[in-house]
Structures are given as structure tokens and as C-alpha cells.
Motif scaffolding. Structure first.
Motif, PDB file in Angstrom:
ATOM      1  N   VAL A   4       0.818  -1.209   0.000  1.00 54.60           N
ATOM      2  CA  VAL A   4       0.000   0.000   0.000  1.00 54.60           C
ATOM      3  C   VAL A   4       0.858   1.267   0.000  1.00 54.60           C
ATOM      4  CG1 VAL A   4      -0.293   0.143   2.504  1.00 54.60           C
ATOM      5  CG2 VAL A   4      -2.048   1.079   1.011  1.00 54.60           C
ATOM      6  N   LEU A   5       1.996   1.245   0.676  1.00 54.52           N
ATOM      7  CA  LEU A   5       2.832   2.439   0.739  1.00 54.52           C
ATOM      8  C   LEU A   5       3.486   2.760  -0.604  1.00 54.52           C
ATOM      9  CD1 LEU A   5       4.418   2.071   4.271  1.00 54.52           C
ATOM     10  CD2 LEU A   5       2.592   3.605   3.546  1.00 54.52           C
ATOM     11  N   ARG A   6       3.668   1.770  -1.441  1.00 55.32           N
ATOM     12  CA  ARG A   6       4.211   2.027  -2.770  1.00 55.32           C
ATOM     13  C   ARG A   6       3.177   2.713  -3.652  1.00 55.32           C
ATOM     14  NH1 ARG A   6       5.523  -3.018  -5.711  1.00 55.32           N
ATOM     15  NH2 ARG A   6       6.500  -3.451  -3.728  1.00 55.32           N
ATOM     16  N   HIS A   7       1.934   2.337  -3.487  1.00 55.78           N
ATOM     17  CA  HIS A   7       0.872   2.882  -4.337  1.00 55.78           C
ATOM     18  C   HIS A   7       0.236   4.141  -3.764  1.00 55.78           C
ATOM     19  CE1 HIS A   7       1.007  -0.528  -7.037  1.00 55.78           C
ATOM     20  NE2 HIS A   7       1.017  -1.323  -5.982  1.00 55.78           N
ATOM     21  N   LEU A   8       0.085   4.202  -2.444  1.00 55.07           N
ATOM     22  CA  LEU A   8      -0.582   5.336  -1.798  1.00 55.07           C
ATOM     23  C   LEU A   8       0.225   5.786  -0.574  1.00 55.07           C
ATOM     24  CD1 LEU A   8      -4.163   3.843  -2.014  1.00 55.07           C
ATOM     25  CD2 LEU A   8      -3.414   5.901  -3.184  1.00 55.07           C
ATOM     26  N   PRO A   9       1.371   6.424  -0.778  1.00 58.50           N
ATOM     27  CA  PRO A   9       2.216   6.799   0.362  1.00 58.50           C
ATOM     28  C   PRO A   9       1.625   7.895   1.244  1.00 58.50           C
ATOM     29  CG  PRO A   9       3.106   7.691  -1.678  1.00 58.50           C
ATOM     30  CD  PRO A   9       1.962   6.796  -2.058  1.00 58.50           C
ATOM     31  N   GLU A  10       0.615   8.594   0.778  1.00 56.14           N
ATOM     32  CA  GLU A  10       0.034   9.690   1.558  1.00 56.14           C
ATOM     33  C   GLU A  10      -0.928   9.220   2.642  1.00 56.14           C
ATOM     34  OE1 GLU A  10      -2.576   9.258  -2.160  1.00 56.14           O
ATOM     35  OE2 GLU A  10      -0.464   9.143  -1.718  1.00 56.14           O
ATOM     36  N   LEU A  11      -1.276   7.944   2.674  1.00 58.22           N
ATOM     37  CA  LEU A  11      -2.223   7.437   3.660  1.00 58.22           C
ATOM     38  C   LEU A  11      -1.580   7.343   5.035  1.00 58.22           C
ATOM     39  CD1 LEU A  11      -4.045   4.596   1.717  1.00 58.22           C
ATOM     40  CD2 LEU A  11      -4.602   7.010   1.845  1.00 58.22           C
ATOM     41  N   GLY A  13      -2.652   6.327   9.465  1.00 61.32           N
ATOM     42  CA  GLY A  13      -3.598   5.916  10.498  1.00 61.32           C
ATOM     43  C   GLY A  13      -4.519   4.792  10.092  1.00 61.32           C
ATOM     44  N   MET A  14      -5.780   4.933  10.480  1.00 58.01           N
ATOM     45  CA  MET A  14      -6.775   3.897  10.232  1.00 58.01           C
ATOM     46  C   MET A  14      -7.003   3.671   8.739  1.00 58.01           C
ATOM     47  SD  MET A  14      -9.640   4.483  13.230  1.00 58.01           S
ATOM     48  CE  MET A  14     -10.305   5.923  12.439  1.00 58.01           C
ATOM     49  N   GLU A  15      -6.932   4.728   7.970  1.00 59.26           N
ATOM     50  CA  GLU A  15      -7.142   4.604   6.525  1.00 59.26           C
ATOM     51  C   GLU A  15      -6.067   3.724   5.896  1.00 59.26           C
ATOM     52  OE1 GLU A  15      -7.893   7.443   2.622  1.00 59.26           O
ATOM     53  OE2 GLU A  15      -7.046   8.332   4.436  1.00 59.26           O
ATOM     54  N   LEU A  16      -4.829   3.879   6.352  1.00 65.10           N
ATOM     55  CA  LEU A  16      -3.730   3.058   5.855  1.00 65.10           C
ATOM     56  C   LEU A  16      -3.998   1.580   6.115  1.00 65.10           C
ATOM     57  CD1 LEU A  16      -0.831   2.779   4.696  1.00 65.10           C
ATOM     58  CD2 LEU A  16      -0.024   3.067   7.039  1.00 65.10           C
ATOM     59  N   GLY A  17      -4.397   1.250   7.332  1.00 61.39           N
ATOM     60  CA  GLY A  17      -4.695  -0.141   7.673  1.00 61.39           C
ATOM     61  C   GLY A  17      -5.857  -0.697   6.878  1.00 61.39           C
ATOM     62  N   TYR A  18      -6.877   0.113   6.684  1.00 57.73           N
ATOM     63  CA  TYR A  18      -8.060  -0.347   5.951  1.00 57.73           C
ATOM     64  C   TYR A  18      -7.728  -0.615   4.487  1.00 57.73           C
ATOM     65  CZ  TYR A  18     -12.939  -0.840   4.740  1.00 57.73           C
ATOM     66  OH  TYR A  18     -14.136  -1.340   4.313  1.00 57.73           O
ATOM     67  N   ILE A  19      -7.008   0.309   3.871  1.00 59.22           N
ATOM     68  CA  ILE A  19      -6.660   0.150   2.458  1.00 59.22           C
ATOM     69  C   ILE A  19      -5.670  -1.006   2.283  1.00 59.22           C
ATOM     70  CG2 ILE A  19      -5.653   1.286   0.434  1.00 59.22           C
ATOM     71  CD1 ILE A  19      -8.478   2.273   1.232  1.00 59.22           C
ATOM     72  N   GLN A  20      -4.786  -1.213   3.264  1.00 54.46           N
ATOM     73  CA  GLN A  20      -3.867  -2.357   3.200  1.00 54.46           C
ATOM     74  C   GLN A  20      -4.660  -3.656   3.145  1.00 54.46           C
ATOM     75  OE1 GLN A  20      -0.410  -2.437   2.966  1.00 54.46           O
ATOM     76  NE2 GLN A  20      -0.727  -4.599   2.628  1.00 54.46           N
ATOM     77  N   GLY A  21      -5.725  -3.740   3.930  1.00 59.88           N
ATOM     78  CA  GLY A  21      -6.588  -4.916   3.907  1.00 59.88           C
ATOM     79  C   GLY A  21      -7.255  -5.113   2.555  1.00 59.88           C
ATOM     80  N   GLU A  28      -0.177  -6.420  -8.516  1.00 61.84           N
ATOM     81  CA  GLU A  28       0.362  -5.066  -8.671  1.00 61.84           C
ATOM     82  C   GLU A  28      -0.441  -4.221  -9.658  1.00 61.84           C
ATOM     83  OE1 GLU A  28       2.792  -3.424  -6.998  1.00 61.84           O
ATOM     84  OE2 GLU A  28       2.833  -5.172  -5.677  1.00 61.84           O
ATOM     85  N   GLU A  29      -0.881  -4.824 -10.743  1.00 64.29           N
ATOM     86  CA  GLU A  29      -1.648  -4.075 -11.754  1.00 64.29           C
ATOM     87  C   GLU A  29      -2.992  -3.619 -11.197  1.00 64.29           C
ATOM     88  OE1 GLU A  29      -3.867  -4.879 -15.993  1.00 64.29           O
ATOM     89  OE2 GLU A  29      -2.104  -6.091 -15.513  1.00 64.29           O
ATOM     90  N   GLN A  30      -3.685  -4.519 -10.510  1.00 68.15           N
ATOM     91  CA  GLN A  30      -4.970  -4.163  -9.912  1.00 68.15           C
ATOM     92  C   GLN A  30      -4.796  -3.099  -8.837  1.00 68.15           C
ATOM     93  OE1 GLN A  30      -5.962  -8.091  -8.594  1.00 68.15           O
ATOM     94  NE2 GLN A  30      -7.440  -8.421 -10.256  1.00 68.15           N
ATOM     95  N   ALA A  31      -3.756  -3.250  -8.009  1.00 70.37           N
ATOM     96  CA  ALA A  31      -3.504  -2.283  -6.941  1.00 70.37           C
ATOM     97  C   ALA A  31      -3.165  -0.909  -7.518  1.00 70.37           C
ATOM     98  CB  ALA A  31      -2.373  -2.778  -6.041  1.00 70.37           C
ATOM     99  N   SER A  32      -2.425  -0.887  -8.584  1.00 73.50           N
ATOM    100  CA  SER A  32      -2.072   0.376  -9.215  1.00 73.50           C
ATOM    101  C   SER A  32      -3.310   1.070  -9.775  1.00 73.50           C
ATOM    102  CB  SER A  32      -1.052   0.135 -10.326  1.00 73.50           C
ATOM    103  OG  SER A  32      -0.745   1.326 -10.979  1.00 73.50           O
ATOM    104  N   LEU A  33      -4.184   0.320 -10.414  1.00 72.19           N
ATOM    105  CA  LEU A  33      -5.420   0.880 -10.946  1.00 72.19           C
ATOM    106  C   LEU A  33      -6.316   1.382  -9.818  1.00 72.19           C
ATOM    107  CD1 LEU A  33      -7.139   1.479 -13.417  1.00 72.19           C
ATOM    108  CD2 LEU A  33      -8.051  -0.839 -13.253  1.00 72.19           C
ATOM    109  N   PHE A  34      -6.445   0.580  -8.759  1.00 71.72           N
ATOM    110  CA  PHE A  34      -7.234   0.999  -7.596  1.00 71.72           C
ATOM    111  C   PHE A  34      -6.666   2.291  -7.019  1.00 71.72           C
ATOM    112  CE2 PHE A  34      -7.778   1.246  -3.024  1.00 71.72           C
ATOM    113  CZ  PHE A  34      -9.152   1.131  -2.888  1.00 71.72           C
ATOM    114  N   ALA A  35      -5.352   2.363  -6.868  1.00 69.46           N
ATOM    115  CA  ALA A  35      -4.706   3.536  -6.276  1.00 69.46           C
ATOM    116  C   ALA A  35      -4.951   4.785  -7.111  1.00 69.46           C
ATOM    117  CB  ALA A  35      -3.211   3.288  -6.110  1.00 69.46           C
TER     118      ALA A  35
END
Length: 132
Positions: A4-11, A13-21, A28-35
Motif C-alpha cells: 500500500v505504501l508504494r501505491h498510496l504513500p500519503e495514507l 492511520g486507520m485509513e492506511l490499515g483499511y486500504i492495506q486490507g 500489482e496491476e490491480q492495486a495500481s489501478l485501484f490507487a
């Protein structure tokens, strides 16, 4: 498993944990598109804080409009932030307001990508049947 930190480094707290889940089961391709989609639609808590502070200067409820809560935005605008009490409460809770909105956006993004993947799969199957 996407990082998650590679795709969305600005997250944070709780949002970071939720998006990591959410990203743990994606490649990687799906995560990049989601991000990309999620980053474009999410709101920053600092922006919500600034808009809430503007509520003390006669434009109460701007943050509610930005968070998609049009009815509350109109109510805050007409009642000067419910006589400033609602604005003060929102000042205290601005991070949770932003978190709730971003979680809703994350689910909408997942649904959007799932529909897109289903459409792509059905379109590929249609092309294969048409070619045969």
C-alpha cells in the motif's frame, strides 16, 4: 500482494490499515489501478479541517458539501453551523468525517473496478466466441 505504501504513500492511520486490507489480495496491476482511481476521489483531512475552519467566517457547511452530505451542508449554511455548535463538533471530528468518506469511496472504487473487470471478461469472451 501489493504494498500500500508504494501505491498510496500519503495514507496514514486507520485509513492506511483499511486500504492495506483491501490491497492484500490484489496483484500489482490491480492495486495500481485501484490507487489511481482512489487517489483521485479521496479527500484529504487537512482540506476538510480548513473548510471547517472557514465555517466560523460565515460559510458554514462547506466541508459537508465536499463530503457529499448536501442536506447537512444546506442546514449548516442556513443555521450558521447550527449556531456554531455543529461546526465546533466537526472541528473535533474532522478526521473521522474524512475517514468515513474515504472508506465509502474505497468501496465505490472496488465496485467500479469489479464491474470493469466483469465487463472486460465478458467482452473478451464475446470476442472469442465471435472469432470462433
Amino acid at each position: 500482494m501489493a504494498n500500500v505504501l508504494r501505491h498510496l504513500p500519503e495514507l496514514e492511520g486507520m485509513e492506511l490499515g483499511y486500504i492495506q486490507g483491501i490491497l492484500k489480495d490484489m496483484n500489482e496491476e490491480q492495486a495500481s489501478l485501484f490507487a489511481q482511481v482512489y487517489r483521485a476521489r479521496r479527500k484529504d483531512s487537512q482540506m476538510i479541517l480548513i473548510l471547517t475552519l472557514i465555517g466560523f467566517f460565515g460559510f458554514a457547511g462547506l466541508h459537508r458539501f465536499i463530503l457529499g452530505q448536501i442536506g447537512l451542508g444546506i442546514l449548516y449554511l442556513l443555521t450558521v453551523g447550527l449556531c456554531f455548535i455543529g461546526t465546533i463538533v466537526d472541528l473535533v471530528n474532522y478526521k473521522s468525517l474524512t475517514y468515513e468518506y474515504n472508506i465509502k469511496i474505497a468501496h465505490e472504487t472496488l465496485s467500479l473496478l469489479a464491474v470493469s473487470d466483469d465487463f472486460k471478461t465478458n467482452n473478451d469472451a464475446f470476442k472469442n466466441n465471435k472469432d470462433a
